[in-house]
Design a protein around this motif. Structure first.
Motif, PDB file in Angstrom:
ATOM      1  N   LEU A  50      26.557  62.889  -5.228  1.00  0.00           N
ATOM      2  CA  LEU A  50      27.908  62.600  -5.709  1.00  0.00           C
ATOM      3  C   LEU A  50      28.059  61.115  -6.067  1.00  0.00           C
ATOM      4  O   LEU A  50      28.700  60.766  -7.056  1.00  0.00           O
ATOM      5  N   ALA A  51      27.420  60.255  -5.276  1.00  0.00           N
ATOM      6  CA  ALA A  51      27.518  58.810  -5.540  1.00  0.00           C
ATOM      7  C   ALA A  51      26.739  58.412  -6.791  1.00  0.00           C
ATOM      8  O   ALA A  51      26.852  57.289  -7.267  1.00  0.00           O
ATOM      9  N   GLY A  52      25.922  59.348  -7.297  1.00  0.00           N
ATOM     10  CA  GLY A  52      25.137  59.050  -8.499  1.00  0.00           C
ATOM     11  C   GLY A  52      23.821  58.368  -8.172  1.00  0.00           C
ATOM     12  O   GLY A  52      23.110  57.886  -9.049  1.00  0.00           O
ATOM     13  N   ARG A  53      23.469  58.347  -6.884  1.00  0.00           N
ATOM     14  CA  ARG A  53      22.244  57.669  -6.478  1.00  0.00           C
ATOM     15  C   ARG A  53      21.013  58.553  -6.664  1.00  0.00           C
ATOM     16  O   ARG A  53      19.945  58.082  -7.020  1.00  0.00           O
ATOM     17  N   TYR A  54      21.167  59.852  -6.381  1.00  0.00           N
ATOM     18  CA  TYR A  54      20.055  60.797  -6.553  1.00  0.00           C
ATOM     19  C   TYR A  54      20.458  61.870  -7.547  1.00  0.00           C
ATOM     20  O   TYR A  54      21.619  62.273  -7.604  1.00  0.00           O
ATOM     21  N   SER A  55      19.463  62.385  -8.279  1.00  0.00           N
ATOM     22  CA  SER A  55      19.722  63.572  -9.097  1.00  0.00           C
ATOM     23  C   SER A  55      19.518  64.788  -8.188  1.00  0.00           C
ATOM     24  O   SER A  55      18.835  64.690  -7.162  1.00  0.00           O
ATOM     25  N   PRO A  56      20.097  65.935  -8.558  1.00  0.00           N
ATOM     26  CA  PRO A  56      19.931  67.119  -7.704  1.00  0.00           C
ATOM     27  C   PRO A  56      18.458  67.447  -7.409  1.00  0.00           C
ATOM     28  O   PRO A  56      18.124  67.886  -6.313  1.00  0.00           O
ATOM     29  N   ASP A  57      17.562  67.202  -8.376  1.00  0.00           N
ATOM     30  CA  ASP A  57      16.134  67.513  -8.153  1.00  0.00           C
ATOM     31  C   ASP A  57      15.563  66.776  -6.952  1.00  0.00           C
ATOM     32  O   ASP A  57      14.708  67.282  -6.244  1.00  0.00           O
ATOM     33  N   VAL A  58      16.036  65.522  -6.766  1.00  0.00           N
ATOM     34  CA  VAL A  58      15.454  64.682  -5.714  1.00  0.00           C
ATOM     35  C   VAL A  58      15.707  65.277  -4.331  1.00  0.00           C
ATOM     36  O   VAL A  58      14.905  65.106  -3.421  1.00  0.00           O
ATOM     37  N   ILE A  59      16.826  66.007  -4.177  1.00  0.00           N
ATOM     38  CA  ILE A  59      17.134  66.518  -2.836  1.00  0.00           C
ATOM     39  C   ILE A  59      16.692  67.985  -2.664  1.00  0.00           C
ATOM     40  O   ILE A  59      17.048  68.629  -1.680  1.00  0.00           O
ATOM     41  N   ALA A  60      15.905  68.500  -3.632  1.00  0.00           N
ATOM     42  CA  ALA A  60      15.416  69.884  -3.496  1.00  0.00           C
ATOM     43  C   ALA A  60      14.484  69.978  -2.286  1.00  0.00           C
ATOM     44  O   ALA A  60      13.745  69.043  -1.981  1.00  0.00           O
ATOM     45  N   LEU A  61      14.548  71.116  -1.592  1.00  0.00           N
ATOM     46  CA  LEU A  61      13.673  71.331  -0.439  1.00  0.00           C
ATOM     47  C   LEU A  61      12.371  71.961  -0.920  1.00  0.00           C
ATOM     48  O   LEU A  61      12.387  72.735  -1.878  1.00  0.00           O
ATOM     49  N   PRO A  62      11.272  71.667  -0.256  1.00  0.00           N
ATOM     50  CA  PRO A  62      10.033  72.375  -0.598  1.00  0.00           C
ATOM     51  C   PRO A  62      10.173  73.830  -0.142  1.00  0.00           C
ATOM     52  O   PRO A  62       9.895  74.170   1.000  1.00  0.00           O
TER      53      PRO A  62
END
Ligand SMILES: Cc1cc2nc3c(=O)[nH]c(=O)nc-3n(C[C@H](O)[C@H](O)[C@H](O)COP(=O)(O)OP(=O)(O)OC[C@H]3O[C@@H](n4cnc5c(N)ncnc54)[C@H](O)[C@@H]3O)c2cc1C
Length: 405
Positions: A50-62
């Motif tokens: 939400l803060a624009g620091r990470y894209s959704p891909d970055v927080i994907a789980l393996p």
């Protein structure tokens, strides 16, 4: 369990994905069923998206390769099948409920449209969809009101301020994050948010959400004061998602009741994560969810001695902005009872604060803001619950020595 045992896990969040991965590593195949459209992700990091620091891909789980996208609508315990919204059925020998939590929607006038959806501009903050919806709606200068000043509300307010919104945070309680923090630490969080331009109202009850043409326009307080709002975030806590378990007749109190084998009142059904109540506790936090998943993986893979006996985990909030990093950790009881020993170190200029509470030579709680070098040593002393040497020196040592962590 044999290698033919069919294990079905409902919920592809932190707990369900961890369990499926661990079982995969231990050679036990799993059917993982999740109802969110997105690739499984680390919910704890949504505020960073939400803060624009990470894209959704970055927080994907393996995630494990096999994921069935479906919403489970019922459990037939006799037939040992689950039914999905599309009418399909999945048979199980062991079923695991990892259904997480739902956001609490406060009883405000005007919160629901006649067809029971939230008005335009009003958002919960639990899922990737919530996060992307908010992210799309927020613009520099937008007037945002965050209702709730717990961990979730603080994270949301900070993220929206970083996106340039004019944020007002309305907290019903006396101070921010009162479940985790003592008054001094809470003041530092408040100062940090104020420095980012967030306006904070404590002891302030929101009574009404005013809409025009189906879209939110303002939020009204119990004293009649109204705040203009283009966006409203509901951050009023969560409750365990127990509907499936309840309808299936399992023992449900605050959460789905499980024992040390994470077994529900039906021996073929287990439950883990935010949806469970273990030894009277509903955690609603990531570390217990992961520890429960690990313990259950061992059990289902054949280690019949594996048990989950509870988690003594600290709450950690790391808000790493470009220009204003802010870290805090809190655990156990952060406010002393009469007779407890307390050591506090505060540095108002640097905005740091450290405190530990000791009772009968045991560390019972602590809070660190801005200066987390000692967090590893403190966590070990707390988790181990070992008596501290009684000469008083170790307390200061615990606060000042970073213990290599
Ligand atoms: C913005 C935010 C910040 C947070 N920050 C922190 C933090 O700093 N520290 C911390 O410890 N915790 C934090 N939490 C809490 C943490 O995310 C949860 O404790 C954790 O996600 C619990 O994992 P879970 O797998 O039990 O539930 P969830 O991650 O909620 O996963 C449950 C999944 O099950 C799915 N599901 C439910 N019912 C069905 C069904 N019938 N059919 C199919 N699928 C279904 C849900 O859609 C969901 O995908 C935060 C939460 C949020 C929202």
């Amino acid at each position: 369990m044999t290698s033919n045992t069919r294990v079905v896990v409902i919920g592809a969040g932190l707990a369900g994905v961890r369990l499926a991965r661990r079982l995969g590593e231990l050679g036990t195949p799993v059917t993982l069923v999740g109802d969110e459209e997105h690739r499984p992700y680390n919910r704890v990091l949504l505020a960073e998206v939400l803060a624009g620091r990470y894209s959704p891909d970055v927080i994907a789980l393996p995630a494990p390769a096999e994921l069935t996208r479906a919403r489970v609508t019922g459990i037939d315990r006799e037939a040992r099948t689950v039914e999905c919204a599309d009418g399909s059925k999945i048979a199980y020998d062991r079923l695991v409920l990892a259904t997480g939590s739902n956001p609490v929607l406060p009883p405000l006038r005007g919160l629901f449209t006649p067809d029971h959806v939230l008005p335009e501009g009003v958002h919960a903050f639990r899922t990737m969809d919530d996060c992307l919806g908010l992210s799309k709606a927020v613009r520099p200068g937008a007037k945002a009101v965050v209702i709730g000043g717990g961990l979730l509300g603080v994270s949301a307010a900070r993220a929206l301020a970083q996106r340039g919104a004019q944020v007002v945070l309305a907290q019903q309680g006396e101070r921010l994050m009162e479940r985790q923090l003592d008054p001094s630490a809470s003041k530092l969080v408040q100062r940090h948010l104020k420095d980012l331009g967030v306006e904070i109202h404590t002891e302030c009850r929101v009574r009404d959400v005013r809409c025009v043409g189906g879209a939110v326009r303002s939020v009204e307080m119990a004293d009649g004061y109204a705040l203009d709002a283009d966006l409203v975030v509901l951050a009023c806590g969560v409750h365990p998602r127990v509907g499936l378990a309840q309808v299936a007749g399992l023992d449900v109190r605050k959460g789905i009741v499980v024992d040390d084998e994470l077994r529900t009142s039906d021996p073929h059904i287990h439950a883990i994560g935010d949806c469970v109540q273990h030894a009277g506790t509903v955690y609603g936090l990531a570390t217990p969810a992961l520890e429960q998943a690990d313990a259950l993986a061992e059990l289902l893979a054949g280690d019949l001695t594996a048990r989950y006996t509870g988690t003594r985990s600290l709450t950690r909030l790391t808000l790493t902005g470009h220009d204003s990093p802010f870290d805090l950790a809190a655990f156990g009881e952060t406010e002393a009872l009469p007779g407890d020993d307390v050591v506090q170190l505060a540095d108002a200029t640097r905005g740091t604060y450290r405190k530990v509470v000791v009772r009968d030579d045991r560390l019972v709680g602590g809070v660190l803001v801005g200066e987390l070098g000692t967090v590893g040593a403190l966590a070990r002393a707390w988790e181990g619950a070992e008596p501290l040497p009684s000469d008083g020196g170790p307390l200061l040592h615990l606060l000042t020595n970073d213990g290599g962590s």
